[in-house]
Design an enzyme around this catalytic site. Sequence first.
Site, PDB file in Angstrom:
ATOM      1  N   CYS A  32     -20.863  -1.011  -9.942  1.00 38.21           N
ATOM      2  CA  CYS A  32     -20.920   0.021 -10.823  1.00 38.21           C
ATOM      3  C   CYS A  32     -21.919   1.131 -10.102  1.00 38.21           C
ATOM      4  O   CYS A  32     -23.087   1.110  -9.937  1.00 38.21           O
ATOM      5  CB  CYS A  32     -21.284  -0.232 -12.258  1.00 38.21           C
ATOM      6  SG  CYS A  32     -21.972   1.215 -13.130  1.00 38.21           S
ATOM      7  N   CYS A  35     -24.658   2.681 -12.250  1.00 38.36           N
ATOM      8  CA  CYS A  35     -25.313   1.628 -12.474  1.00 38.36           C
ATOM      9  C   CYS A  35     -26.463   1.517 -11.291  1.00 38.36           C
ATOM     10  O   CYS A  35     -27.946   1.556 -11.535  1.00 38.36           O
ATOM     11  CB  CYS A  35     -24.773   0.126 -12.649  1.00 38.36           C
ATOM     12  SG  CYS A  35     -23.924   0.122 -13.919  1.00 38.36           S
TER      13      CYS A  35
END
Length: 108
Positions: A32, A35
């Site tokens: 991600c 993230c």
Amino acid sequence: MSSARDVTDATFEAEVLNSDKPIMVDFWAEWCGPCRAVSPILDQIASEHSDKLEIVKLNVDDNPQTAMKYQITSIPAMKVFKGGEVVKTVIGAKPKPALEADLAEFIG
């Protein structure tokens, strides 16, 4: 070095739900991008406000049980727990001032 430590399905209850102070869980995954972008910001907030708020990370790929229990459908998702209950949810990567504003009640 990361200020936020990792928690797992096995340690979640002991480290998060039974915590005496507010604790924010960063639900994330290796793949991600957002993230990875928000991670150093959370580390900064964790080190600057460690007396008021603890920040831990939970990899949703490695710990699907906890991610499912808290209905994590998009990441990054950050949930603040207090007394074993979710008291705040923040979804998506944000710049540090926005995250600090979201967390003001805990770090102010």
